[in-house]
Design a protein around this motif. Structure first.
Motif, short mmCIF file in Angstrom:
data_model
loop_
_atom_site.label_atom_id
_atom_site.label_comp_id
_atom_site.label_asym_id
_atom_site.label_seq_id
_atom_site.Cartn_x
_atom_site.Cartn_y
_atom_site.Cartn_z
N VAL A 195 3.30 50.01 32.55
CA VAL A 195 4.30 50.24 31.50
C VAL A 195 3.63 50.32 30.14
O VAL A 195 2.81 49.46 29.78
CB VAL A 195 5.35 49.11 31.47
CG1 VAL A 195 6.39 49.37 30.38
CG2 VAL A 195 6.02 48.96 32.83
N PHE A 196 3.99 51.34 29.37
CA PHE A 196 3.60 51.40 27.96
C PHE A 196 4.88 51.54 27.14
O PHE A 196 5.72 52.38 27.44
CB PHE A 196 2.68 52.58 27.66
CG PHE A 196 2.35 52.70 26.18
CD1 PHE A 196 1.42 51.85 25.61
CD2 PHE A 196 3.01 53.61 25.39
CE1 PHE A 196 1.14 51.93 24.25
CE2 PHE A 196 2.74 53.70 24.02
CZ PHE A 196 1.80 52.86 23.45
N ALA A 197 5.02 50.70 26.12
CA ALA A 197 6.25 50.68 25.32
C ALA A 197 5.95 50.82 23.84
O ALA A 197 4.92 50.37 23.34
CB ALA A 197 7.00 49.38 25.57
N SER A 198 6.89 51.46 23.14
CA SER A 198 6.83 51.56 21.69
C SER A 198 8.25 51.44 21.17
O SER A 198 9.21 51.87 21.82
CB SER A 198 6.23 52.91 21.27
OG SER A 198 6.18 53.02 19.85
N GLY A 199 8.41 50.82 20.00
CA GLY A 199 9.75 50.69 19.45
C GLY A 199 9.82 49.62 18.39
O GLY A 199 8.80 49.04 18.00
N GLY A 200 11.02 49.34 17.92
CA GLY A 200 11.18 48.33 16.90
C GLY A 200 12.62 48.21 16.44
O GLY A 200 13.52 48.88 16.94
N LEU A 201 12.83 47.33 15.46
CA LEU A 201 14.13 47.13 14.84
C LEU A 201 14.17 48.04 13.62
O LEU A 201 13.60 47.72 12.57
CB LEU A 201 14.31 45.67 14.45
CG LEU A 201 15.66 45.26 13.88
CD1 LEU A 201 16.76 45.43 14.91
CD2 LEU A 201 15.62 43.81 13.39
N ARG A 202 14.86 49.16 13.74
CA ARG A 202 14.79 50.21 12.72
C ARG A 202 16.13 50.53 12.07
O ARG A 202 16.18 51.33 11.14
CB ARG A 202 14.20 51.49 13.35
CG ARG A 202 12.78 51.27 13.84
CD ARG A 202 12.28 52.41 14.71
NE ARG A 202 10.90 52.17 15.15
CZ ARG A 202 10.28 52.87 16.08
NH1 ARG A 202 10.93 53.87 16.69
NH2 ARG A 202 9.03 52.60 16.41
N PHE A 203 17.20 49.93 12.55
CA PHE A 203 18.52 50.22 12.01
C PHE A 203 19.27 48.95 11.64
O PHE A 203 19.78 48.81 10.53
CB PHE A 203 19.33 51.04 13.02
CG PHE A 203 20.69 51.44 12.53
CD1 PHE A 203 20.84 52.51 11.66
CD2 PHE A 203 21.83 50.75 12.93
CE1 PHE A 203 22.10 52.89 11.21
CE2 PHE A 203 23.09 51.12 12.48
CZ PHE A 203 23.23 52.19 11.62
N TYR A 204 19.36 48.02 12.58
CA TYR A 204 20.06 46.77 12.34
C TYR A 204 19.14 45.78 11.61
O TYR A 204 18.03 46.12 11.22
CB TYR A 204 20.55 46.17 13.67
CG TYR A 204 21.54 47.06 14.38
CD1 TYR A 204 22.83 47.23 13.88
CD2 TYR A 204 21.20 47.73 15.56
CE1 TYR A 204 23.75 48.04 14.53
CE2 TYR A 204 22.12 48.54 16.22
CZ TYR A 204 23.39 48.70 15.70
OH TYR A 204 24.30 49.51 16.34
N GLY A 205 19.63 44.56 11.42
CA GLY A 205 18.84 43.57 10.70
C GLY A 205 18.69 43.98 9.25
O GLY A 205 19.61 44.47 8.62
N THR A 206 17.50 43.78 8.74
CA THR A 206 17.21 44.12 7.34
C THR A 206 16.29 45.33 7.27
O THR A 206 15.55 45.49 6.30
CB THR A 206 16.57 42.91 6.62
OG1 THR A 206 15.39 42.50 7.33
CG2 THR A 206 17.54 41.75 6.57
#
Length: 444
Positions: free
Chosen positions: A206-217
């Motif tokens: 498995v290779f993953a990429s991503g993040g918190l880009r809309f919610y949060g701050t």
């Protein structure tokens, strides 16, 4: 003989099982005892059952003893994801079988604990993957198994969560990865299980990429209310007012004084540790590869699957909710196909669904999908029938599609999310074999 059941965790998700055991499947199973750290939620469910003594209450930290005391045959675990492993192990140690909501567990330690308990006790663990029972997903399973598109070489899977359902994961306990394992474990384990089941394969890398880009701050939003249940003029369409949803008001808002849990936290505050945009590349036994995408702030909800084979291609397109809009008073309006009392849930009939197959050098044709009734694309009702009345080989019935899911299926589904979370931290591809837990590839 009627099976004696217990339940651990009586939040909103438990309602489906409680209704089944006290309604359509009462002749097959008896709800004998239940536990929840918040006694107010037990009060609510007791009131819904009406007159007469309700199930016995037991301490949620002493499950094994309760299994023995109440002579339970099976215990349904619908508690927070982070306690699934401890609860399942305690059920098995007490001498009962476990039925656990997905995900099976959230980390490597949980997988090891459950697998060791299964081997030690010889008891059974069922994971309730209701999407396997949805007619549209079963139709794709049948199509692939028929060999019409040949051997599968690759698969693309995109899942969109809208601004009602998707946002909800960022209001409640799921927003902290320590509780849920993030969306890759909590939500996507549904999707990864489907792929494992469709392909009859197991993930290997498995290779993953991503993040918190809309919610949060992630974005500058200006002043925000701390919660949705407020008359603060700063509240907007992303705010969930628990006063407007009877089930949530009863189970959560009116029970806050017991434990302080807020079901309606603002989605644009600090403290969110899960991702809202995720992309994965996953390799499988059998030499096929999946590209996967999850977005938790889309304007509509549903999924698309493209399966490429040596003889052609199959495409499944599902719109579960066509839109989330706001009326003139600023209130959220979901698609009419959704249940109005569950605006932030995923139990609604699809707006549209279409399965198309096209072989090389031939025109495309649409594959009929039997109509399903009930939640999760018609999967809930069928799964409950299998679970409580019997229908799978485990229950002595006939299940040619292999829809009933064991703990091994649960491991194979969370393995992708657990490896994906490690990949997010390291920036490297992760081999599932390197996760350090028993790897159940038998039966594939």
């Amino acid at each position: 003989m009627v099976t004696r059941y217990g339940i651990v965790g009586t939040g909103a998700r438990a309602g489906m099982y409680i209704e089944a055991l006290t309604g359509d499947f009462a002749e097959h199973g008896e709800l004998v005892a239940w536990a929840d750290p918040n006694p107010g939620r037990l009060d609510v469910h007791e009131a819904r059952l009406g007159d007469g003594p309700g199930p016995a209450r037991f301490d949620h930290t002493k499950i094994a003893g309760a299994v023995r005391e109440h002579r339970l045959d099976r215990v349904i675990v619908t508690a927070l994801d982070r306690v699934h492993a401890d609860a399942v192990v305690a059920v098995l140690e007490g001498g009962a079988d476990a039925v656990v909501e997905k995900p099976l567990t959230i980390d490597e330690a949980g997988v090891r604990a459950i697998s060791e308990a299964v081997e030690r006790t010889g008891r059974d663990v069922v994971v309730t993957f209701n999407y396997r029972y949805s007619p549209r997903n079963a139709a794709l399973r049948q199509l692939i198994a028929s060999g019409e598109i040949g051997a599968v070489t690759s698969l693309h899977f995109e899942w969109l969560l809208d601004t009602a359902h998707g946002a909800d994961y960022f209001r409640r306990w799921h927003r902290e990865k320590v509780n849920s394992g993030g969306l890759l474990v909590h939500k996507s384990s549904h999707h990864f299980d489907l792929v494992n089941w469709w392909l009859g394969a197991a993930p290997t890398r498995v290779f993953a990429s991503g993040g918190l880009r809309f919610y949060g701050t992630a974005l500058e939003r200006g002043p925000r209310p701390e919660r949705g249940t407020t008359d603060d003029p700063a509240r907007d369409a992303f705010s969930l007012d628990l006063r407007t949803v009877p089930a949530y008001r009863e189970l959560y808002l009116e029970q806050e004084h017991h434990d302080g849990y807020r079901r309606d936290q603002d989605v644009f505050t600090e403290g969110i540790t899960i991702e809202d945009n995720l992309s994965l590349v996953v390799d499988y036994t059998g030499h096929s590869t999946m590209s996967y995408s999850l977005n938790a702030h889309a304007p509509w909800e549903g999924y698309t699957v493209g399966v490429n084979g040596t003889l052609g291609r199959a495409e499944l397109t599902v719109v579960e909710r066509g839109s989330v809009t706001v009326d003139g008073d600023g209130h959220v309006v979901v698609d009419p196909s959704a249940r109005p009392d569950l605006v932030a849930d995923d139990r609604q009939r699809p707006v549209s669904e279409r399965l198309v197959v096209q072989k090389h050098f031939e025109p495309a044709r649409e594959v009929p999908i039997p109509e399903g009734t009930g939640g999760h694309g018609g999967g809930d009702a069928t799964m409950l029938g299998d679970l409580f009345a019997g229908g799978s080989p485990r229950s002595g019935g006939h299940d040619p599609l292999g829809r009933a899911a064991s703990w091994r299926d649960g491991v194979r589904s969370v393995a992708v999310g657990i490896a994906g979370n490690r990949s997010l931290l390291t920036g490297q591809a992760v081999r599932v074999a390197d996760l350090g837990f028993p790897w159940p590839n038998d039966g594939l």
